[in-house]
Scaffold this motif. Structure first.
Motif, PDB file in Angstrom:
ATOM      1  N   PHE A   1      -3.443  -8.237   3.019  1.00 40.08           N
ATOM      2  CA  PHE A   1      -3.797  -7.554   1.775  1.00 40.08           C
ATOM      3  C   PHE A   1      -5.255  -7.767   1.395  1.00 40.08           C
ATOM      4  CE2 PHE A   1       0.709  -8.265   1.825  1.00 40.08           C
ATOM      5  CZ  PHE A   1       1.181  -7.000   1.574  1.00 40.08           C
ATOM      6  N   CYS A   2      -6.134  -7.601   2.408  1.00 40.69           N
ATOM      7  CA  CYS A   2      -7.552  -7.766   2.148  1.00 40.69           C
ATOM      8  C   CYS A   2      -8.166  -6.487   1.593  1.00 40.69           C
ATOM      9  CB  CYS A   2      -8.273  -8.158   3.426  1.00 40.69           C
ATOM     10  SG  CYS A   2      -8.140  -6.910   4.705  1.00 40.69           S
ATOM     11  N   ALA A   3      -7.455  -5.374   1.729  1.00 42.58           N
ATOM     12  CA  ALA A   3      -7.897  -4.090   1.187  1.00 42.58           C
ATOM     13  C   ALA A   3      -9.136  -3.537   1.870  1.00 42.58           C
ATOM     14  CB  ALA A   3      -8.114  -4.153  -0.319  1.00 42.58           C
ATOM     15  N   LEU A   4      -9.472  -4.038   3.063  1.00 41.87           N
ATOM     16  CA  LEU A   4     -10.621  -3.487   3.783  1.00 41.87           C
ATOM     17  C   LEU A   4     -10.336  -2.072   4.266  1.00 41.87           C
ATOM     18  CD1 LEU A   4     -11.911  -6.543   5.801  1.00 41.87           C
ATOM     19  CD2 LEU A   4     -12.940  -5.434   3.837  1.00 41.87           C
TER      20      LEU A   4
ATOM     21  N   PHE B   1       0.821  -1.212   0.000  1.00 44.33           N
ATOM     22  CA  PHE B   1       0.000   0.000   0.000  1.00 44.33           C
ATOM     23  C   PHE B   1       0.853   1.260   0.000  1.00 44.33           C
ATOM     24  CE2 PHE B   1       0.427  -1.904   3.915  1.00 44.33           C
ATOM     25  CZ  PHE B   1      -0.678  -2.611   4.303  1.00 44.33           C
TER      26      PHE B   1
ATOM     27  N   PRO C   1      -9.255  -6.131   9.984  1.00 44.48           N
ATOM     28  CA  PRO C   1      -9.711  -7.279  10.773  1.00 44.48           C
ATOM     29  C   PRO C   1      -8.696  -7.733  11.806  1.00 44.48           C
ATOM     30  CG  PRO C   1      -9.704  -7.763   8.410  1.00 44.48           C
ATOM     31  CD  PRO C   1      -9.017  -6.459   8.595  1.00 44.48           C
TER      32      PRO C   1
ATOM     33  N   ILE D   1       1.783   0.819  10.050  1.00 43.38           N
ATOM     34  CA  ILE D   1       1.180  -0.456   9.642  1.00 43.38           C
ATOM     35  C   ILE D   1       2.228  -1.546   9.780  1.00 43.38           C
ATOM     36  CG2 ILE D   1       0.068  -1.765   7.820  1.00 43.38           C
ATOM     37  CD1 ILE D   1      -1.125   0.654   6.752  1.00 43.38           C
TER      38      ILE D   1
ATOM     39  N   LEU E   1      -4.038   0.112  -2.285  1.00 44.10           N
ATOM     40  CA  LEU E   1      -3.185  -1.062  -2.448  1.00 44.10           C
ATOM     41  C   LEU E   1      -2.858  -1.361  -3.909  1.00 44.10           C
ATOM     42  CD1 LEU E   1      -4.837  -1.713   0.347  1.00 44.10           C
ATOM     43  CD2 LEU E   1      -3.797  -3.932   0.041  1.00 44.10           C
TER      44      LEU E   1
ATOM     45  N   ILE F   1      -3.829  -4.064  12.676  1.00 45.45           N
ATOM     46  CA  ILE F   1      -2.399  -3.820  12.537  1.00 45.45           C
ATOM     47  C   ILE F   1      -2.120  -2.393  12.112  1.00 45.45           C
ATOM     48  CG2 ILE F   1      -1.787  -6.205  12.064  1.00 45.45           C
ATOM     49  CD1 ILE F   1      -1.707  -5.409   9.114  1.00 45.45           C
TER      50      ILE F   1
HETATM   51  S1  SF4 Z   1      -5.125  -4.741   3.899  1.00 45.33           S
HETATM   52 FE1  SF4 Z   1      -6.435  -5.669   5.432  1.00 45.33          FE
HETATM   53  S2  SF4 Z   1      -5.024  -6.514   6.906  1.00 45.33           S
HETATM   54 FE2  SF4 Z   1      -3.828  -5.130   5.665  1.00 45.33          FE
HETATM   55  S3  SF4 Z   1      -3.890  -3.233   6.822  1.00 45.33           S
HETATM   56 FE3  SF4 Z   1      -5.574  -3.154   5.349  1.00 45.33          FE
HETATM   57  S4  SF4 Z   1      -7.332  -3.939   6.491  1.00 45.33           S
HETATM   58 FE4  SF4 Z   1      -5.495  -4.502   7.648  1.00 45.33          FE
END
Ligand code: SF4
Ligand code: SF4
Lengths: 391, 178
Positions: free
Chosen positions: B109-112, B54, B72, B102, B126, B75
Motif C-alpha cells: 500500500f505504498c500508492a506508487l 484499491f 516496487p 494485482i 487507494l 505485483i
Molecule cells: S500500492 Fe505499491 S505495492 Fe501495491 S500495487 Fe501499488 S505500487 Fe505495488
C-alpha cells in the motif's frame, strides 16, 4: 432443640449457603476485577461474552477445565498437587467463623470465644501452599516466587497481628460478635484505631500477595512466580485461593474496624437490637449491610491494584520492618497509655469512657483533616509566565 | 509558562497525602469516558489520506503499464494487445487490456502505482477507506480485473453476520475523551 440439629445440621446448611455464595462471588470477582481494572485504565475490559461480558464468569472456568493439565517432568508430585489446594482450605474453614449477620440467624457456627485467634492461625497457613507449589515445580522462577512469598508473609504477619492488639484492648474480647457489639455501642474501630486500621489494610494487601505487594508473582521479573508451572484447574485453584482469601480478609476488616453487620454508632442507628426485633428480615438486612461493606473492601483491593506500582523487594521489607511494625507498636503503646490515663468515669448515672472518646475524636479529626487537604485545590504558583518551560 | 507547585508540608507527609492523591486520581479515571471502539459494532472512519484497498477503473485505464513499472515489488501483472478501431472515419490503434491482476496479499500500500497513473482521474486509486481485507484463503487476495473494479460484491469476512445493519461510525469526540 435436638442437639444434632443445633450442632451439625444447621451449621452444615448455613455453611453450604455461605460456601456457595462465596464461591459464586469468587467467580464473579474475576470478572469484576478485570472490568473495573479496565475502567480504571480508560478501556472497557471483557465485554464480549454475554451482556456486559457477564458470560465471562462461566467462560473462564470452562476454559480452565478444558485446558491441558501439564505437570513438569521432574516436579515433586505430592507437593505439586498439594500446592494449589492448601491455600483454599483455611479460607473455607474461616468462612464458618465469620459472623455475616446478627447472632441468632446468621453466624454459621455458634460463637467461638477465641474466634479471632483461630482465624489468624488458619489464614497464616495459606502461605504453605504457595511455598510448596513454588518449590515443587522444579523451576527457578517458581522457587524465587515461593521464597519471596515466605519472607513477605513472615514480615507482614507481624504488623497484622500487632495492629489488632489495639482493637482487642478497646473491645476486651476475641469474639467477633462481641467486637461488633462493642462497635455499635461505642464507635466503629476505624476512628479510635485509625493507625491500626491503616496497618491492617496495608498488611492484609501484603498477606494476600496483591499489587502493590505481589512480589511472589512479579510477572516482570519472575514470569509468573510461584504458579509459573501451573496450568488448567490447578492454576484456577490458586486463583480461587487468592480470591477467597481476599474475601476473608475483607470480612475481617469489616468486622474488626467497620462495625460488621451494624449500621450505627453509640447505640443509635441500625444496631443488633433493632435487627433482632425485626426477626429474620432484620437478619437479612444485617447480612446485606455486611456484604455491602465487604464489597467496598473488595473494590478497594482492585482500586489499590490500579493505583500503586509494585514495590521493590528491599522496599517491601523496609516498609514492613522499619515502618509498619514500629508504627503498630507505637499504636499499642499510645492506646494503652490513653486508656490507663483516662479510665471510664461515672457521671451521674452514665459511664463515660473518656479515653476511648478521646481516641475517637482524634481519629475523626485526622480523617477530616486528610479529606480537607486532599480536596483543597492546589493552585500552582506562576513564576515566569513568558518563558516556555524547559521541562 | 513556568509554574511551581507548593512544596509538600510535613503535615502532607504525615497524612500520606501523596498516596491518597494517587487514589483520587485513579478514582476520577474510573468515571471518564472510555476510548475503546467496540470494533465490529462501531468503527472509526479512516482519514481522507488513508490508503486502503484499491479500486481500478477499466474505462479510464489506457493500458500504459506505468503502474506496473512503478510498483516496487512487481505485483501488478498487465497483458495488452493492439486493436485498430474506426473513429470518425480515421483508423486508430488502441491498446486493449487482456489482463490486469494485482497480487494484493503482497502489496504494501505504498500508492506508487496510483502516483504513476497518468489518467485524470486516476484509473487506480487507494483512497477507498476500506481496510477489512481479511480472507480465509490467501488465494482470495489475488484480484483480477473484474474483481478489482467490483470487489464490493466479493464475500468478505467482516466479523458480523450478513443481516447485521450497517456499522455506525464511532463518535470521534469520545476518542479524544471530551
Ligand atoms: S500500492 Fe505499491 S505495492 Fe501495491 S500495487 Fe501499488 S505500487 Fe505495488
Ligand atoms: S498507470 Fe493507470 S492508466 Fe496506465 S495501466 Fe496502470 S492503471 Fe492503467
Amino acid at each position: 432443640m435436638n442437639p444434632w440439629m443445633t450442632y451439625l445440621i444447621w451449621p452444615l446448611i448455613k455453611f453450604s449457603i455461605a460456601f456457595i455464595a462465596v464461591q459464586a462471588l469468587v467467580a464473579a470477582m474475576n470478572w469484576i476485577e478485570r472490568r473495573l481494572l479496565g475502567f480504571f485504565q480508560a478501556r472497557l475490559g471483557p465485554n464480549r461474552v454475554g451482556p456486559w461480558g457477564l458470560g465471562q464468569i462461566i467462560a473462564d472456568p470452562i476454559k480452565f477445565l478444558l485446558k491441558e493439565d501439564f505437570v513438569p517432568a521432574r516436579a515433586e508430585k505430592v507437593a505439586y498437587y498439594l500446592g494449589p489446594i492448601l491455600p483454599l482450605l483455611p479460607s473455607f474453614i474461616v468462612f464458618c467463623l465469620i459472623p455475616f449477620g446478627p447472632p441468632p440467624t446468621f453466624a454459621v457456627t455458634n460463637n467461638i470465644n477465641v474466634g479471632l485467634l483461630l482465624i489468624f492461625a488458619l489464614t497464616s497457613t495459606a502461605v504453605y501452599g504457595i511455598i510448596l507449589g513454588g518449590w515443587a515445580s522444579n523451576n527457578k522462577f517458581s522457587l524465587m516466587g515461593g521464597l519471596r512469598s515466605a519472607a513477605q508473609m513472615v514480615s507482614y504477619e507481624v504488623p497484622l497481628g500487632l495492629s489488632i492488639v489495639g482493637v482487642l484492648m478497646l473491645t476486651q474480647s476475641l469474639e467477633l460478635e462481641e467486637i461488633v457489639r462493642y462497635q455499635e455501642m461505642n464507635s466503629w474501630n476505624v476512628f479510635p484505631q485509625l493507625v491500626a486500621c491503616f496497618i491492617f489494610i496495608v498488611a492484609m494487601n501484603a498477606e494476600n500477595n496483591r499489587t502493590p505487594f505481589d512480589l511472589p508473582e512479579a510477572e516482570s521479573e519472575l514470569v509468573a512466580g510461584f504458579h509459573t508451572e501451573y496450568s488448567a484447574m490447578k492454576f484456577a485453584f490458586y486463583m480461587l485461593g487468592e480470591y477467597s482469601l481476599m474475601i476473608v480478609n475483607s470480612c475481617l476488616a469489616v468486622t474488626l474496624f467497620f462495625g460488621g453487620w451494624s449500621l450505627g454508632m453509640g447505640g443509635i442507628g441500625f444496631t443488633t437490637e433493632v435487627m433482632q426485633k425485626m426477626g429474620w428480615v432484620g437478619g437479612l438486612i444485617g447480612t446485606g449491610i455486611f456484604v455491602t461493606k465487604m464489597m467496598l473492601f473488595l473494590f478497594m483491593y482492585i482500586w489499590f491494584r490500579a493505583t500503586f506500582p509494585r514495590f521493590r523487594f528491599d522496599q517491601l521489607m523496609d516498609l514492613g520492618w522499619k515502618f509498619l511494625i514500629p508504627l503498630a507498636l507505637a499504636n499499642i503503646f499510645v492506646t494503652g497509655i490513653v486508656l490507663l490515663a483516662f479510665p471510664s468515669r461515672l457521671y451521674g448515672d452514665t459511664v463515660i469512657a473518656v479515653g476511648e472518646i478521646m481516641l475517637t475524636v482524634i481519629g475523626m479529626i485526622v480523617i477530616a483533616l486528610t479529606l480537607v487537604l486532599l480536596f483543597k485545590p492546589k493552585r500552582p504558583k506562576v513564576i515566569n509566565a513568558s518563558r516556555v518551560s524547559e521541562a | 509558562m513556568q509554574v511551581e507547585y507548593p512544596k509538600p508540608k510535613w503535615t502532607d507527609k504525615f497524612l500520606l497525602l501523596d498516596m491518597f492523591e494517587g487514589l483520587k486520581t485513579t478514582f476520577r479515571e474510573l468515571f471518564r469516558p472510555k476510548v475503546t471502539i467496540r470494533y465490529p459494532e462501531e468503527r472509526l472512519e479512516p482519514a481522507d489520506r488513508f490508503r486502503g484497498m484499491f479500486r481500478f477503473s477499466y474505462d479510464r485505464c489506457i493500458a500504459c503499464k506505468l503502474c506496473a513499472l512503478a510498483c516496487p515489488i512487481d505485483i501488478i501483472y498487465i497483458d495488452v494487445h493492439d486493436e485498430t478501431i474506426e473513429q470518425e472515419g480515421k483508423k486508430k490503434k488502441v491498446k486493449v487490456l487482456d489482463r490486469y491482476d494485482i497480487d494484493v496479499k503482497r502489496c504494501m500500500f505504498c500508492a506508487l502505482c496510483e502516483e504513476a497513473c497518468p489518467t485524470k482521474p486516476k484509473s487506480i486509486w487507494l483512497t477507498t477507506k476500506t481496510y477489512e481485507l481479511a480472507t480465509y484463503d490467501r488465494n482470495d487476495l489475488y484480484f483480477n480485473m473484474q474483481e478489482l473494479e467490483y470487489w464490493d460484491d466479493r464475500p468478505r469476512y467482516t466479523g458480523l453476520p450478513e443481516e447485521e445493519e450497517k456499522p455506525r461510525i464511532a463518535d470521534e469526540r469520545r476518542m479524544l475523551g471530551e
